[in-house]
Design an enzyme around this catalytic site. Sequence first.
Site, PDB file in Angstrom:
ATOM      1  N   GLY A  13      -4.438  -4.311  -3.859  1.00 54.79           N
ATOM      2  CA  GLY A  13      -5.432  -3.264  -4.091  1.00 54.79           C
ATOM      3  C   GLY A  13      -4.682  -2.020  -4.474  1.00 54.79           C
ATOM      4  CG  HIS A  14      -1.977  -2.073  -6.991  1.00 54.98           C
ATOM      5  ND1 HIS A  14      -1.121  -2.691  -7.858  1.00 54.98           N
ATOM      6  CD2 HIS A  14      -1.670  -2.564  -5.760  1.00 54.98           C
ATOM      7  CE1 HIS A  14      -0.349  -3.537  -7.192  1.00 54.98           C
ATOM      8  NE2 HIS A  14      -0.671  -3.480  -5.923  1.00 54.98           N
TER       9      HIS A  14
ATOM     10  CD  GLN B  95       0.616  -8.923  -2.611  1.00 58.59           C
ATOM     11  OE1 GLN B  95       1.277  -9.508  -3.452  1.00 58.59           O
ATOM     12  NE2 GLN B  95      -0.624  -8.578  -2.826  1.00 58.59           N
TER      13      GLN B  95
ATOM     14  CE  LYS C  92       2.384  -2.562  -4.257  1.00 50.89           C
ATOM     15  NZ  LYS C  92       2.017  -2.107  -2.892  1.00 50.89           N
TER      16      LYS C  92
ATOM     17  CG  ASP D 252      -1.882  -1.204   1.188  1.00 51.40           C
ATOM     18  OD1 ASP D 252      -2.245  -1.654   0.091  1.00 51.40           O
ATOM     19  OD2 ASP D 252      -2.226  -1.706   2.276  1.00 51.40           O
TER      20      ASP D 252
HETATM   21  P1  GDP Z   1      -0.704   0.323  -3.550  1.00 52.81           P
HETATM   22  O1  GDP Z   1      -1.329  -0.932  -3.076  1.00 52.81           O
HETATM   23  O2  GDP Z   1       0.761   0.372  -3.295  1.00 52.81           O
HETATM   24  O3  GDP Z   1      -1.033   0.650  -4.975  1.00 52.81           O
HETATM   25  O4  GDP Z   1      -1.345   1.498  -2.683  1.00 52.81           O
HETATM   26  P2  GDP Z   1      -2.902   1.659  -2.288  1.00 52.81           P
HETATM   27  O5  GDP Z   1      -3.635   2.123  -3.482  1.00 52.81           O
HETATM   28  O6  GDP Z   1      -3.392   0.454  -1.582  1.00 52.81           O
HETATM   29  O7  GDP Z   1      -2.799   2.760  -1.169  1.00 52.81           O
HETATM   30  C1  GDP Z   1      -2.274   4.010  -1.425  1.00 52.81           C
HETATM   31  C2  GDP Z   1      -3.358   5.066  -1.122  1.00 52.81           C
HETATM   32  O8  GDP Z   1      -2.759   6.336  -1.039  1.00 52.81           O
HETATM   33  C3  GDP Z   1      -4.407   5.183  -2.221  1.00 52.81           C
HETATM   34  O9  GDP Z   1      -5.609   5.565  -1.629  1.00 52.81           O
HETATM   35  C4  GDP Z   1      -3.854   6.291  -3.102  1.00 52.81           C
HETATM   36  O10 GDP Z   1      -4.865   6.971  -3.831  1.00 52.81           O
HETATM   37  C5  GDP Z   1      -3.244   7.188  -2.067  1.00 52.81           C
HETATM   38  N1  GDP Z   1      -2.070   7.962  -2.501  1.00 52.81           N
HETATM   39  C6  GDP Z   1      -1.078   7.598  -3.347  1.00 52.81           C
HETATM   40  N2  GDP Z   1      -0.125   8.551  -3.379  1.00 52.81           N
HETATM   41  C7  GDP Z   1      -0.535   9.527  -2.528  1.00 52.81           C
HETATM   42  C8  GDP Z   1       0.030  10.762  -2.088  1.00 52.81           C
HETATM   43  O11 GDP Z   1       1.119  11.157  -2.474  1.00 52.81           O
HETATM   44  N3  GDP Z   1      -0.690  11.472  -1.161  1.00 52.81           N
HETATM   45  C9  GDP Z   1      -1.878  11.063  -0.687  1.00 52.81           C
HETATM   46  N4  GDP Z   1      -2.490  11.834   0.217  1.00 52.81           N
HETATM   47  N5  GDP Z   1      -2.440   9.905  -1.071  1.00 52.81           N
HETATM   48  C10 GDP Z   1      -1.762   9.147  -1.965  1.00 52.81           C
HETATM   49  P1  IMO Z   2      -0.936  -4.176  -2.215  1.00 47.40           P
HETATM   50  O1  IMO Z   2      -0.477  -4.716  -3.531  1.00 47.40           O
HETATM   51  C1  IMO Z   2      -0.973  -4.667   2.101  1.00 47.40           C
HETATM   52  C2  IMO Z   2      -1.191  -8.762   3.612  1.00 47.40           C
HETATM   53  C3  IMO Z   2      -2.458  -9.219   4.301  1.00 47.40           C
HETATM   54  C4  IMO Z   2      -1.865 -10.204   5.282  1.00 47.40           C
HETATM   55  C5  IMO Z   2      -0.754 -10.862   4.481  1.00 47.40           C
HETATM   56  C6  IMO Z   2      -1.145 -12.164   3.826  1.00 47.40           C
HETATM   57  O2  IMO Z   2      -2.217  -3.436  -2.270  1.00 47.40           O
HETATM   58  O3  IMO Z   2       0.162  -3.428  -1.543  1.00 47.40           O
HETATM   59  P2  IMO Z   2      -2.636 -12.798   1.724  1.00 47.40           P
HETATM   60  O4  IMO Z   2      -4.082 -12.542   1.434  1.00 47.40           O
HETATM   61  O5  IMO Z   2      -1.717 -12.221   0.708  1.00 47.40           O
HETATM   62  O6  IMO Z   2      -2.330 -14.234   2.005  1.00 47.40           O
HETATM   63  O7  IMO Z   2      -2.364 -12.032   3.110  1.00 47.40           O
HETATM   64  O8  IMO Z   2      -0.400  -9.923   3.475  1.00 47.40           O
HETATM   65  N1  IMO Z   2      -1.393  -8.219   2.246  1.00 47.40           N
HETATM   66  C7  IMO Z   2      -1.277  -6.917   1.952  1.00 47.40           C
HETATM   67  N2  IMO Z   2      -1.052  -5.850   2.728  1.00 47.40           N
HETATM   68  N3  IMO Z   2      -1.082  -4.516   0.770  1.00 47.40           N
HETATM   69  C8  IMO Z   2      -1.284  -5.579  -0.034  1.00 47.40           C
HETATM   70  O9  IMO Z   2      -1.282  -5.500  -1.372  1.00 47.40           O
HETATM   71  C9  IMO Z   2      -1.444  -6.860   0.544  1.00 47.40           C
HETATM   72  N4  IMO Z   2      -1.661  -8.096   0.059  1.00 47.40           N
HETATM   73  C10 IMO Z   2      -1.624  -8.921   1.112  1.00 47.40           C
HETATM   74  O10 IMO Z   2      -3.103  -8.155   4.948  1.00 47.40           O
HETATM   75  O11 IMO Z   2      -1.270  -9.521   6.356  1.00 47.40           O
HETATM   76 MG    MG Z   3      -2.874  -1.589  -1.839  1.00 45.53          MG
END
Ligand code: GDP
Ligand code: IMO
Ligand code: MG
Length: 424
Positions: free
Chosen positions: A40-41, A223, A16, A13
């Site tokens: 979850g991107h 991840q 990416k 999270d």
């Molecule tokens: P990922 O799994 O690495 O793609 O990241 P996620 O999408 O799960 O979580 C990142 C969250 O931060 C999302 O809600 C993005 O929209 C948000 N986000 C990404 N870059 C920024 C930033 O520079 N500032 C803020 N405030 N939010 C951001």
């Molecule tokens: P993105 O790509 C954050 C965590 C789960 C749990 C562990 C194992 O959005 O960064 P799983 O379902 O993969 O067997 O769960 O990994 N986990 C993540 N945490 N971001 C993710 O993906 C994750 N994908 C799995 O919460 O702790």
């Molecule tokens: Mg994510």
Amino acid sequence: MPASIILGAQWGDEGKGKITDLLSERADIVVRYQGGNNAGHTIVTADQKFALSLIPSGVLYPTVTPVIGNGVVVDPQWFFTEMQTLTSKGIDPSRVKISHNAHLIMPYHRKLDAVIERYLGKSMIGTTKRGIGPAYTDKFSRSGIRVQDLFDEKIFREKLATVLKHKNKLLVKVYNQLPLDFDEIADEYLDYAERLAPYVADTSLLVWEGLNEGKNVLFEGGQGTLLDIDHGTYPFVTSSNPTAGGAPVGIGIGPTMIDNVIGVAKAYISRVGTGPFPTEQLNDIGDRLIEIGGEYGVVTGRRRRCGWLDAVALRYATRVNGLTEIALTKLDVLSNFEVIKIATAYEAEGETFTEMPLQQRVLYHCEPVYEEHEGWSEDITSVTNYADLPALARKYVERIEELAGVPIKTVSVGPRRDATLTKA
Ligand code: GDP
Ligand code: IMO
Ligand code: MG
């Protein structure tokens, strides 16, 4: 570019999706190499928000071929749902290619993921319950079913019959569940075969040819480094290799074809699920990071655990991935913090650790050694040049760069594509 890996340098999270989407503007192919719909991107464009789980973040550009590599575990039901969601938002995802060697997530994987977690009780990992762990378990125990098996009905039925017999024993006798029905699963999956056929390809060849033609290719990790099955905080990890080494394996190319490895790190750190977290802030600071940073899971909606940036972990990520640069995200979330801390070492058992300790137990009870930085109060979300950031914000970024030992080339100050600064 031309061949760059984008991966999480923390516990996932990190943003990416945003960074991959940004770089996809200049990419021809964007490949997921591990994980599945546990990811979850989030991508925020001028007028829409997308939450992608299985489909690579490059899909929003009509010029990009999105590829799901052999290292990914594919839930076909989820695949079609995500394709449908994209279509309903005006995106044409029909260019997606899926490796014939990718393993399938089956209904018993999802079921086992849920019951195993329940069985673990207090020791649960906090998985996404998407069947990821059980699907990779079958892959490595050589009882998995691959995408290509769907296209040979006899083989598919044989494999399913063998594996389901075993899974049903496990579900019924160990976990006290009802057995799953062979015909129901066979019918469902054989129906997917026809629908999946247009997307299935030799994706290793596709990527290799693209690279040889000088195309720009991005490899998008799910991840993050600390969730890696080998290099993360095992067993509180996912069941694949998000680290850079996982990319060539999960795509089917040689490591010599990769030019850059971009680590995405937040300006602080978060994790969801259980497991050690030395810089976690179980206080007002953690609550503020969660609320201002919107730290709720894209996949599960869970509240993420938050804390100060951990430079021991970031340096570790630089090393195990061979990072060539860092993209630092969510710097805007730290505006208005009077003091911002960075952990530079851990102290435990009379020792100071500047590298990841040999014994993971240290991570549970260590005291992080923090250095303190004066915060800034300006809203930085509309800054467009790195040089225009408040001096204290630049100082913080440059200190992270120094501690990580690798240049920070991108700084993100908001979720939208345009809230991104390039640092020379
Ligand atoms: P990922 O799994 O690495 O793609 O990241 P996620 O999408 O799960 O979580 C990142 C969250 O931060 C999302 O809600 C993005 O929209 C948000 N986000 C990404 N870059 C920024 C930033 O520079 N500032 C803020 N405030 N939010 C951001
Ligand atoms: P993105 O790509 C954050 C965590 C789960 C749990 C562990 C194992 O959005 O960064 P799983 O379902 O993969 O067997 O769960 O990994 N986990 C993540 N945490 N971001 C993710 O993906 C994750 N994908 C799995 O919460 O702790
Ligand atoms: Mg994510």
